[in-house]
Each structure stands twice: as structure tokens, then as C-alpha cells.
Design a protein around this motif. Sequence first.
Motif, PDB file in Angstrom:
ATOM      1  N   GLN A 112     -11.173  27.533   2.571  1.00 50.34           N
ATOM      2  CA  GLN A 112     -11.645  28.261   3.871  1.00 50.34           C
ATOM      3  C   GLN A 112     -10.933  29.361   4.296  1.00 50.34           C
ATOM      4  OE1 GLN A 112     -12.231  24.663   5.938  1.00 50.34           O
ATOM      5  NE2 GLN A 112     -12.446  25.564   7.425  1.00 50.34           N
ATOM      6  N   SER A 117     -15.987  25.925   8.345  1.00 48.42           N
ATOM      7  CA  SER A 117     -17.058  25.709   6.710  1.00 48.42           C
ATOM      8  C   SER A 117     -16.053  24.363   5.971  1.00 48.42           C
ATOM      9  CB  SER A 117     -17.068  27.044   6.381  1.00 48.42           C
ATOM     10  OG  SER A 117     -15.755  27.517   5.483  1.00 48.42           O
ATOM     11  N   LYS A 120     -18.581  22.288   3.938  1.00 45.25           N
ATOM     12  CA  LYS A 120     -19.645  22.406   3.347  1.00 45.25           C
ATOM     13  C   LYS A 120     -18.612  22.577   1.922  1.00 45.25           C
ATOM     14  CE  LYS A 120     -21.676  26.609   5.169  1.00 45.25           C
ATOM     15  NZ  LYS A 120     -21.511  28.111   6.111  1.00 45.25           N
ATOM     16  N   TRP A 121     -17.754  23.012   2.342  1.00 42.61           N
ATOM     17  CA  TRP A 121     -16.539  22.588   1.008  1.00 42.61           C
ATOM     18  C   TRP A 121     -16.047  21.827   0.407  1.00 42.61           C
ATOM     19  CZ3 TRP A 121     -14.451  27.496  -1.308  1.00 42.61           C
ATOM     20  CH2 TRP A 121     -14.182  28.711  -0.498  1.00 42.61           C
ATOM     21  N   ALA A 124     -19.456  20.499  -1.964  1.00 47.11           N
ATOM     22  CA  ALA A 124     -18.849  21.289  -2.711  1.00 47.11           C
ATOM     23  C   ALA A 124     -17.762  20.411  -4.080  1.00 47.11           C
ATOM     24  CB  ALA A 124     -18.677  23.036  -2.756  1.00 47.11           C
ATOM     25  N   TYR A 140     -15.794  29.644  -5.459  1.00 44.92           N
ATOM     26  CA  TYR A 140     -16.838  29.508  -5.265  1.00 44.92           C
ATOM     27  C   TYR A 140     -17.325  30.246  -4.385  1.00 44.92           C
ATOM     28  CZ  TYR A 140     -16.027  24.413  -5.828  1.00 44.92           C
ATOM     29  OH  TYR A 140     -15.739  22.683  -6.283  1.00 44.92           O
ATOM     30  N   MET A 145     -23.108  29.094  -0.096  1.00 40.00           N
ATOM     31  CA  MET A 145     -23.391  27.985  -0.055  1.00 40.00           C
ATOM     32  C   MET A 145     -24.140  27.121   0.485  1.00 40.00           C
ATOM     33  SD  MET A 145     -18.697  27.238   0.137  1.00 40.00           S
ATOM     34  CE  MET A 145     -18.134  26.077  -0.502  1.00 40.00           C
ATOM     35  N   ALA A 146     -24.295  27.844   1.732  1.00 38.98           N
ATOM     36  CA  ALA A 146     -25.361  26.798   3.025  1.00 38.98           C
ATOM     37  C   ALA A 146     -26.764  27.050   2.024  1.00 38.98           C
ATOM     38  CB  ALA A 146     -25.142  27.862   3.966  1.00 38.98           C
ATOM     39  N   HIS A 148     -27.101  26.797  -0.462  1.00 41.36           N
ATOM     40  CA  HIS A 148     -27.219  26.001  -1.870  1.00 41.36           C
ATOM     41  C   HIS A 148     -27.480  24.061  -1.484  1.00 41.36           C
ATOM     42  CE1 HIS A 148     -26.789  23.962  -6.130  1.00 41.36           C
ATOM     43  NE2 HIS A 148     -25.752  23.127  -5.537  1.00 41.36           N
ATOM     44  N   LEU A 149     -26.346  24.370  -0.394  1.00 40.07           N
ATOM     45  CA  LEU A 149     -26.662  23.167   0.238  1.00 40.07           C
ATOM     46  C   LEU A 149     -28.255  22.361   1.308  1.00 40.07           C
ATOM     47  CD1 LEU A 149     -24.520  21.143   1.254  1.00 40.07           C
ATOM     48  CD2 LEU A 149     -24.432  21.490   2.936  1.00 40.07           C
ATOM     49  N   PHE A 161     -22.145  24.127  -7.051  1.00 42.17           N
ATOM     50  CA  PHE A 161     -22.376  24.885  -6.073  1.00 42.17           C
ATOM     51  C   PHE A 161     -22.413  26.734  -6.827  1.00 42.17           C
ATOM     52  CE2 PHE A 161     -22.270  22.087  -2.477  1.00 42.17           C
ATOM     53  CZ  PHE A 161     -22.448  22.060  -1.966  1.00 42.17           C
TER      54      PHE A 161
END
Length: 164
Positions: A112, A117, A120-121, A124, A140, A145-146, A148-149, A161
Motif C-alpha cells: 500500500q 487502505s 482493501k489490500w 484483495a 492490483y 479497489m474501493a 470493486h469492493l 480485484f
Amino acid sequence: MSLIRSQFPGLGGLCASGAVMFLEPFPLPQPPRFIQIINRATPMSLSDMSAYHATGGSHWLTVSNIFAKEPEEVVVYDSNYSTISSSTRALLRKLYANYGDFKVRHERVQKQTDTTSCGKWAIAYAFDLALGHDPRRQRYDFGRMADHLVSAFETATVSRFPRL
């Protein structure tokens, strides 16, 4: 964790991070394939909860044995730290209590670039593990990412992801 569990009921772990202290040790002769997202300061007993409140929420990471090289090995996927905290080691000792010695491998994964974050990692990495993809081989797309989540929760679907 419940989203992954619903699509991959054969995987172990996958409990709410605050409940990891209640996980039973893995049975012999071989631990189940598991994924678990934890906090570096995960409490290991009810008496630890007050300390967790003061220090908890500091950093999230993923542990798993899906890409372990041996049955008694666990792999740590961490987007920020290159060390393993004492609470993470305590959890792993609890899970592998029936196995005597176990090995911990800290894998290099994409890091990161901010200070907030890590969750999120960790998710993923957990999604990729559940889908059979090794997180250390992924690049990634952090900017996506956000979204997708959010989509994963809205559609109740575990999917990879976005990658660069």
C-alpha cells in the motif's frame, strides 16, 4: 469473510476478526485449507479486549495456508509490514497447536502507498486466495479497489480485484 465463506464453504478460517480467539486448533492429520483476515493487534482472549480497544484497528493483513509449501506452513500476506506481530504469532500458535512446530512464511506482495487502505489490500489478497490465485504474483489497480469492493458486496460475489 462471510462473503467468501458463502461461496467457498470448504475453506477454513473465514471468521470475523474479533472472533479469532474462539477458533479451535486445526485437527490432525492435516490442517484444512484456510484464509483469515486479522488485525496485527488481534486480541487472543476476552481479557485482551480492553487493550485491543486502545490499540486495535491499526493494521489488517491476511494469513493462509493455500499456497503453503508444507502442511505445517502458514503464509502471511501484508501490504505494509515485513515483520509478524506477537498477536499474529499467538493466533497462529493457537491454530497450529496440534502440530508442534509450524513454519511462518512472510510473502512479498504489492505494498500500500498510503496509511489507511490496508483493509482493501487484505480483502484483495483473501479474494485471490479463495479463487486460487497467488497474491504475490498480482499487481492490483489501487484506484479501482474501493469500487470493486462495493460491487462485490452489492452483488454478493467474490471476484478478482482489478489489476494493472
